[in-house]
Design a protein around this motif. Structure first.
Motif, PDB file in Angstrom:
ATOM      1  N   TRP A  40       0.776  -1.251   0.066  1.00  0.00           N
ATOM      2  CA  TRP A  40       0.047  -0.105   0.112  1.00  0.00           C
ATOM      3  C   TRP A  40       0.971   1.300  -0.215  1.00  0.00           C
ATOM      4  O   TRP A  40       0.752   2.252  -0.733  1.00  0.00           O
ATOM      5  CB  TRP A  40      -1.087   0.098   1.178  1.00  0.00           C
ATOM      6  CG  TRP A  40      -1.437  -1.339   1.773  1.00  0.00           C
ATOM      7  CD1 TRP A  40      -1.580  -1.892   2.803  1.00  0.00           C
ATOM      8  CD2 TRP A  40      -2.276  -2.264   0.835  1.00  0.00           C
ATOM      9  NE1 TRP A  40      -2.025  -3.232   3.000  1.00  0.00           N
ATOM     10  CE2 TRP A  40      -2.579  -3.275   1.656  1.00  0.00           C
ATOM     11  CE3 TRP A  40      -2.689  -2.424  -0.373  1.00  0.00           C
ATOM     12  CZ2 TRP A  40      -3.349  -4.304   1.317  1.00  0.00           C
ATOM     13  CZ3 TRP A  40      -3.389  -3.153  -1.093  1.00  0.00           C
ATOM     14  CH2 TRP A  40      -3.715  -4.543  -0.230  1.00  0.00           C
ATOM     15  N   LYS A  41       2.062   1.269   0.746  1.00  0.00           N
ATOM     16  CA  LYS A  41       2.789   2.251   0.868  1.00  0.00           C
ATOM     17  C   LYS A  41       3.436   2.793  -0.377  1.00  0.00           C
ATOM     18  O   LYS A  41       3.442   3.837  -0.824  1.00  0.00           O
ATOM     19  CB  LYS A  41       3.929   2.219   1.949  1.00  0.00           C
ATOM     20  CG  LYS A  41       4.917   3.320   2.223  1.00  0.00           C
ATOM     21  CD  LYS A  41       5.790   2.985   3.328  1.00  0.00           C
ATOM     22  CE  LYS A  41       6.823   4.160   3.386  1.00  0.00           C
ATOM     23  NZ  LYS A  41       7.987   3.472   4.581  1.00  0.00           N
ATOM     24  N   GLU A  81       0.999   3.995  -2.930  1.00  0.00           N
ATOM     25  CA  GLU A  81       0.876   5.515  -3.006  1.00  0.00           C
ATOM     26  C   GLU A  81       1.944   6.278  -3.362  1.00  0.00           C
ATOM     27  O   GLU A  81       1.911   7.389  -3.931  1.00  0.00           O
ATOM     28  CB  GLU A  81       0.267   5.606  -1.569  1.00  0.00           C
ATOM     29  CG  GLU A  81      -1.061   4.982  -0.853  1.00  0.00           C
ATOM     30  CD  GLU A  81      -2.140   5.657  -1.567  1.00  0.00           C
ATOM     31  OE1 GLU A  81      -2.990   6.403  -0.764  1.00  0.00           O
ATOM     32  OE2 GLU A  81      -2.566   5.159  -2.673  1.00  0.00           O
ATOM     33  N   LYS A 105       1.788   6.645  -7.089  1.00  0.00           N
ATOM     34  CA  LYS A 105       0.818   7.858  -7.480  1.00  0.00           C
ATOM     35  C   LYS A 105       1.431   9.373  -7.116  1.00  0.00           C
ATOM     36  O   LYS A 105       0.805  10.099  -7.722  1.00  0.00           O
ATOM     37  CB  LYS A 105      -0.559   7.455  -6.774  1.00  0.00           C
ATOM     38  CG  LYS A 105      -1.021   6.209  -7.249  1.00  0.00           C
ATOM     39  CD  LYS A 105      -2.541   5.996  -7.007  1.00  0.00           C
ATOM     40  CE  LYS A 105      -2.978   5.858  -5.562  1.00  0.00           C
ATOM     41  NZ  LYS A 105      -4.286   5.474  -5.314  1.00  0.00           N
ATOM     42  N   GLY A 156      -7.311   4.009  -1.600  1.00  0.00           N
ATOM     43  CA  GLY A 156      -5.952   4.648  -1.642  1.00  0.00           C
ATOM     44  C   GLY A 156      -6.837   6.158  -2.017  1.00  0.00           C
ATOM     45  O   GLY A 156      -7.776   6.354  -2.622  1.00  0.00           O
ATOM     46  N   LEU A 201      -2.374  13.013  -2.409  1.00  0.00           N
ATOM     47  CA  LEU A 201      -1.347  12.529  -2.035  1.00  0.00           C
ATOM     48  C   LEU A 201       0.040  13.523  -2.638  1.00  0.00           C
ATOM     49  O   LEU A 201       0.878  13.514  -1.779  1.00  0.00           O
ATOM     50  CB  LEU A 201      -1.116  11.229  -2.827  1.00  0.00           C
ATOM     51  CG  LEU A 201      -1.858   9.870  -2.326  1.00  0.00           C
ATOM     52  CD1 LEU A 201      -1.669   8.846  -3.651  1.00  0.00           C
ATOM     53  CD2 LEU A 201      -1.468   9.748  -1.094  1.00  0.00           C
ATOM     54  N   THR A 210      -1.169  11.772   3.846  1.00  0.00           N
ATOM     55  CA  THR A 210      -1.290  10.388   3.485  1.00  0.00           C
ATOM     56  C   THR A 210      -2.183   9.514   4.134  1.00  0.00           C
ATOM     57  O   THR A 210      -2.371   8.426   4.351  1.00  0.00           O
ATOM     58  CB  THR A 210       0.085   9.694   4.296  1.00  0.00           C
ATOM     59  OG1 THR A 210       0.033  10.016   5.778  1.00  0.00           O
ATOM     60  CG2 THR A 210       1.131  10.139   3.430  1.00  0.00           C
TER      61      THR A 210
END
Length: 581
Positions: free
Chosen positions: A172-173, A176, A179, A460, A466, A471
């Motif tokens: 997930w980190k 992101e 993106k 997300g 972002l 976050t």
């Protein structure tokens, strides 16, 4: 201090209804099994132990369980039992669509009938991936034959450019970061190789490690089982010792109903708070309790976990991984700490035949940066927060240890996604009217809505947010979230949107407020407006026709009671039947 009183031995075993005697039917059953090369005296009344194995090449977390089963067999043979390995339904988190959760109940049902319909006196539940542990515990609870869990263990730590990589959490980190323009796609692909560098389940305190911890906290696994890495030789030793122990459990007639009592579930809930465990444990423990006949509720989760500090410094709540947790002493240290704080039902029985306190009272903590002192806890009020209000009359859950403190009390404008496809279509559009103060709302992702209640609740964030360096945002849905994920995410909103719960009628621009300290979640419209919207609501998707999906849609219950099938709740036992040939 209470201990289990064994039943007198020898007794006629259940398997003898198939294998004991000289009748035509017995010779039919026994004779066929002898084609495997088994001597006649193996059928003389020794316990037949079913090793219920969730191994599958398509369940990567459990890919090593065939080897582990051989160690279980060795233990069974050593203790005078007769091991038989039985492959059972394996619901892989990594591959099953629409979601593995849709098949948890099918796996439980199939395993239950494998136990109920075959000559098994006791069960070793060989599990690992997220849904395999609860599904087999549900089956064992329904049949109530002596049963014990041994898990496959977590993977070794991942490393990428000097940084620990937690399976799932860093997925997930890093996603992101791509993106946000902080990581290239090529770097993301390079990092992939470091995420899963050994056999085993997630190396974070995700759902797999959480449920392994729940099995141990419930007393259904030998002390120390939860944290041993999959490739550590001590995992194989644990499997062999488990094989030995189940034979004695059959002789003593020590059953799940003796172990999984209300005291045991209370212990598990508090342990979940202390380890920063997955919100998925809520649904699974509610379902397991329903199979045993224990009236466990969301209110119990909130009440019992509220004052429990989160002391295990593991991702996604903290910074370490399961390897360090094992080296620090593992779950027994956490259970001991709860006992010393007056937060443990010390007399709860375990599969060892001893109490849970007896098993942990002499263990030591070897790393206080991994298993923290109470005064240095990640949060003093861990556990699972259960929010209620006009948006979630039956409750919704949030994991405080994974949330952002500044968002635990928040009021914002709703940005609504009607389902997961609507979310995917809109989230990357810079024209989307959203900023970090908004509340992201996703509907129709609950048990009936997805169907199966997928792990899509940790939506997300939009790229334009972002890129500001933000976050976290408040996110609300009737979905679940991976145990490896993090954020201020409200999940399991009940009743779900697909059955006409209030979530179904939230509109863009509505104001929503959450207050975790007050355990409230509120849609800021009048009662009259809410009732008018609900009266005008109609389902947006037809009920499925045919197959397992129809069974699921017809019989699945809400997340607030465990999302089990209505006809599977309650311990029905394992009646002995003999066919006639």
């Amino acid at each position: 201090m209470s201990r289990f009183t064994p039943k007198p031995w020898p007794r006629k075993l259940r398997s003898q209804e198939w294998y004991g005697g000289t009748s035509r039917d017995v010779i039919y059953h026994r004779g066929w099994l002898k084609n495997q090369g088994h001597p006649h005296d193996l059928f003389d009344g020794r316990p037949v132990i079913g090793i219920l194995n969730t191994w599958s090449d398509l369940t990567p977390c459990n890919g090593h369980l065939r080897e582990l089963a051989e160690k279980v067999k060795a233990g069974v043979w050593e203790a005078g039992g007769f091991p038989v390995e039985v492959p059972v339904f394996s619901a892989s988190e990594n591959t099953f669509r629409p979601t593995a959760m849709m098949f948890r109940n099918l796996a439980a049902l199939a395993t239950e009938e494998a136990i109920r319909g075959q000559p098994i006196d006791g069960c070793v539940l060989l599990v690992g991936c997220d849904k395999t542990t609860p599904s087999l515990l549900m089956a064992a609870a329904s049949c109530d034959l002596p049963s014990i869990v041994v898990t496959g263990g977590p993977m070794l730590n991942g490393w990428f450019r000097g940084e620990r990589v937690g399976s799932g959490t860093h997925l997930w980190k890093f996603s992101e970061a791509v993106k946000a323009g902080e990581m290239t796609q090529a770097e993301f692909l390079e990092a992939e190789a470091s995420m899963s560098r050994s056999t085993g389940a997630c190396n974070t305190m995700g759902t797999a490690s959480t449920m392994a911890s729940m099995a141990e906290a419930l007393g259904m696994a030998l002390s120390g089982n939860a944290a041993i890495p999959a490739v550590d030789s001590r995992r194989r030793v644990m499997a062999q010792l488990t094989g030995r122990r189940i034979v004695q459990m059959v002789k003593d007639d020590l059953k799940p109903s003796d172990i999984m009592t209300r005291d045991a579930f209370e212990n598990a809930i508090r342990v979940n708070g202390a380890i920063g465990g997955s919100t998925n444990a809520v649904i699974h423990l509610l379902a397991i309790a329903g199979r045993v006949g224990i009236d466990l509720t969301l209110d119990d989760w909130d009440r019992l976990g509220r004052e429990v500090p989160t002391i295990v410094n593991l991702m996604p709540s903290g910074k370490y991984l399961m390897e360090e947790f094992f080296y620090a002493g593992g779950l027994p240290v956490v259970i001991k700490r709860l006992g010393e704080s007056g937060l443990l039902n010390k007399d709860a029985l375990t599969v060892s035949g001893e109490t849970i306190w007896h098993e942990v009272k002499h263990v030591a903590n070897y790393n206080e940066d991994v298993i923290l002192p109470t005064e240095k806890a990640l949060t003093q009020h861990g556990g699972i927060a259960v929010l209620k209000g006009n948006l979630a009359p039956n409750g919704a859950v949030l994991k405080p240890s994974a949330a952002s403190p500044h968002l635990l009390k928040h009021r914002g404008r709703a940005v609504v996604f009607e389902d997961i496809d609507d979310y995917k279509a809109k989230i990357n559009d810079d024209a989307l009217d959203i900023d970090e103060t908004c509340v992201m709302v996703m509907k129709n992702c609950g048990p009936k809505g997805y169907p199966g209640m997928a792990e899509v609740g940790n939506m997300g964030l939009p790229p334009k947010v972002l890129k500001k360096g933000i976050t976290d945002m408040v996110r609300i849905s009737d979905a679940r979230m991976s145990g490896t994920a993090y954020g201020t995410v409200v999940l399991h909103t009940s009743p779900e949107a697909a059955v006409g719960g209030p979530l179904a009628v939230v509109r863009n621009g509505d104001m929503i407020e959450i207050d975790v300290a007050e355990r409230s979640i509120h849609l800021d419209i009048s009662d009259e407006e809410l009732q008018a919207r609900l009266a005008a609501w109609t389902p947006n998707t037809p009920a499925p026709q045919g197959g397992y999906m129809q069974i699921f849609h017809t019989h699945v219950q809400g997340a607030d009671t465990g999302a089990d099938f209505d006809f599977l709740r309650g311990c029905r036992g394992a009646p002995v039947g003999r066919d006639s040939h």
